[in-house]
Design a protein around this motif. Structure first.
Motif, PDB file in Angstrom:
ATOM      1  N   THR A   1      20.383  19.006  22.695  1.00  0.00           N
ATOM      2  CA  THR A   1      20.850  20.043  21.771  1.00  0.00           C
ATOM      3  C   THR A   1      21.002  21.390  22.457  1.00  0.00           C
ATOM      4  OG1 THR A   1      18.582  20.289  21.069  1.00  0.00           O
ATOM      5  CG2 THR A   1      20.019  19.036  19.612  1.00  0.00           C
TER       6      THR A   1
ATOM      7  N   ASP B   1      24.141  21.541  24.400  1.00  0.00           N
ATOM      8  CA  ASP B   1      25.293  21.755  23.522  1.00  0.00           C
ATOM      9  C   ASP B   1      25.419  23.225  23.165  1.00  0.00           C
ATOM     10  OD1 ASP B   1      25.739  19.127  23.608  1.00  0.00           O
ATOM     11  OD2 ASP B   1      25.137  18.672  21.549  1.00  0.00           O
TER      12      ASP B   1
ATOM     13  N   LYS C   1      28.518  26.112  24.002  1.00  0.00           N
ATOM     14  CA  LYS C   1      29.362  26.704  22.965  1.00  0.00           C
ATOM     15  C   LYS C   1      29.701  28.151  23.288  1.00  0.00           C
ATOM     16  CE  LYS C   1      27.842  23.659  19.318  1.00  0.00           C
ATOM     17  NZ  LYS C   1      27.801  23.472  17.877  1.00  0.00           N
TER      18      LYS C   1
ATOM     19  N   ARG D   1      34.602  31.014  12.390  1.00  0.00           N
ATOM     20  CA  ARG D   1      34.061  29.671  12.105  1.00  0.00           C
ATOM     21  C   ARG D   1      35.180  28.660  11.906  1.00  0.00           C
ATOM     22  NH1 ARG D   1      29.482  32.406   9.396  1.00  0.00           N
ATOM     23  NH2 ARG D   1      30.820  32.810   7.617  1.00  0.00           N
TER      24      ARG D   1
ATOM     25  N   GLY E   1      35.302  26.193  14.887  1.00  0.00           N
ATOM     26  CA  GLY E   1      34.691  24.920  14.501  1.00  0.00           C
ATOM     27  C   GLY E   1      33.405  24.653  15.259  1.00  0.00           C
ATOM     28  N   ASP E   2      33.240  23.427  15.748  1.00  0.00           N
ATOM     29  CA  ASP E   2      32.024  23.025  16.458  1.00  0.00           C
ATOM     30  C   ASP E   2      31.923  23.606  17.863  1.00  0.00           C
ATOM     31  OD1 ASP E   2      31.388  21.504  14.307  1.00  0.00           O
ATOM     32  OD2 ASP E   2      32.132  19.615  15.163  1.00  0.00           O
ATOM     33  N   LEU E   3      32.987  24.255  18.312  1.00  0.00           N
ATOM     34  CA  LEU E   3      32.989  24.733  19.697  1.00  0.00           C
ATOM     35  C   LEU E   3      32.336  26.094  19.852  1.00  0.00           C
ATOM     36  CD1 LEU E   3      36.673  23.684  20.454  1.00  0.00           C
ATOM     37  CD2 LEU E   3      34.616  22.577  21.347  1.00  0.00           C
TER      38      LEU E   3
ATOM     39  N   THR F   1      29.347  29.219  18.315  1.00  0.00           N
ATOM     40  CA  THR F   1      28.284  29.654  17.400  1.00  0.00           C
ATOM     41  C   THR F   1      28.666  31.062  16.954  1.00  0.00           C
ATOM     42  OG1 THR F   1      27.016  30.560  19.241  1.00  0.00           O
ATOM     43  CG2 THR F   1      26.460  28.339  18.548  1.00  0.00           C
TER      44      THR F   1
ATOM     45  N   ASN G   1      42.958  24.112  14.798  1.00  0.00           N
ATOM     46  CA  ASN G   1      42.116  24.593  13.691  1.00  0.00           C
ATOM     47  C   ASN G   1      42.794  25.742  12.941  1.00  0.00           C
ATOM     48  OD1 ASN G   1      40.094  22.794  14.347  1.00  0.00           O
ATOM     49  ND2 ASN G   1      38.868  24.274  15.489  1.00  0.00           N
TER      50      ASN G   1
END
Ligand code: ZN
Length: 294
Positions: free
Chosen positions: A27, A30, A34, A49, A53-55, A57, A156
């Protein structure tokens, strides 16, 4: 000197090793991979956001329930700004504390500047077409920090931009045929929205909600509301409603209703899953009621 360097290298290795503790599940790797984005307030946080996306923070400097104009930031916020890969802020004195700290940060983007709009009014996000343009600014900022994922950011932005486009169409159609076109708002936040949909905004307070009106302005607004058959005086959530209530009373007992400038979410709204799109649609419903739209 060599000894100092060796000690420094040893310290760095030690710090890295400590930072890695407990990260074996992957984790923390990851998180490190980011893109760290710091945003000045909600609309930019939402844009980051959605595009990131997930890429990414996203750390938003304005806490829930706080009105972001002239936001006061802490020394911790300044560190966050200086450590971020990307900082998104509005500029043009909307938040002078954030702007001063961001001036020392690499990767800081003043969105108003990047949009190259000739109107200095910061409330661009309330015009859906400008909100879509903000997504493109965010794509460029993220792709500069993380070129490998540019295509993902573009995809996105294209998906979320289409959702905003649907809201834009709902506004155009929903406000096309109305009995009245004047809106009386708590502060001067709806200029971009009013221009986009051919409404006329009369604001009680100035561009910032703490620029309070004098008695003459309140009397003028009450007269104008009576003359134009205005039914509703709009207040907003993050600002006390007293002044809107005063105008409503002086104009002969009009209704007050919340019209949200979407400068931030309350905790309740956040917990209920409200977001830019849902709050824009709430605003459309309230405008249609107030203006008598078919
Ligand atoms: Zn504002």
């Amino acid at each position: 000197m060599a000894l100092i360097m060796r000690s420094l290298v040893f310290l760095l290795v030690l710090v890295s090793a400590l930072a890695g503790c407990g990260g074996d599940d992957g984790t923390s790797d990851d998180a490190a991979a980011k893109v760290g984005v710091v945003t000045a307030f909600y609309p930019l946080a939402e844009a980051a956001r959605q595009v990131g996306g997930d890429l990414v923070t996203v750390t938003d400097l304005t806490p829930p329930g706080v009105e972001p104009h002239d936001l006061e930031i802490s020394p911790g916020d300044v560190e966050d700004i200086e450590d971020a890969d990307v900082v998104l802020l509005m500029g043009n004195d909307f938040q002078p504390g954030v702007e001063a700290a961001a001036a020392r940060a690499d990767g800081a983007v003043e969105v108003l500047d990047a949009l190259a709009v000739d109107d200095g009014d910061v409330h661009v996000w309330l015009d859906p077409q400008q909100m879509r343009a903000i997504l493109e600014v965010v794509v460029r900022a993220l792709a500069d920090a993380d070129p490998d994922n540019e295509a993902a950011y573009e995809a996105n932005a294209s998906r979320y931009g289409a959702e905003i486009g649907a809201v834009d169409t709902e506004f155009s159609e929903g406000l096309a045929d109305c009995e009245r076109r004047t809106i009386v708002t708590a502060h001067d936040a709806f200029g971009w929205l009013a221009r986009r949909y051919d409404l006329e905004q009369q604001a009680i307070a100035g561009i910032s909600p703490d620029a309070e009106p004098d008695a003459d302005r309140l009397a003028e607004l009450a007269d104008l509301a009576r003359e134009q058959g205005v039914t509703t005086i709009f207040s907003e959530e993050l600002v006390p409603p007293d002044i809107a209530e005063t105008v409503a009373r002086e104009a002969g007992g009009l209704r007050t209703e919340v019209l949200n400038p979407i400068e931030g979410l309350t905790e309740e709204q956040r917990d209920a899953g409200d977001d830019y799109l849902s709050l824009m649609r709430d605003n459309l419903t309230k405008l249609q009621e107030a203006l008598g739209c078919a």
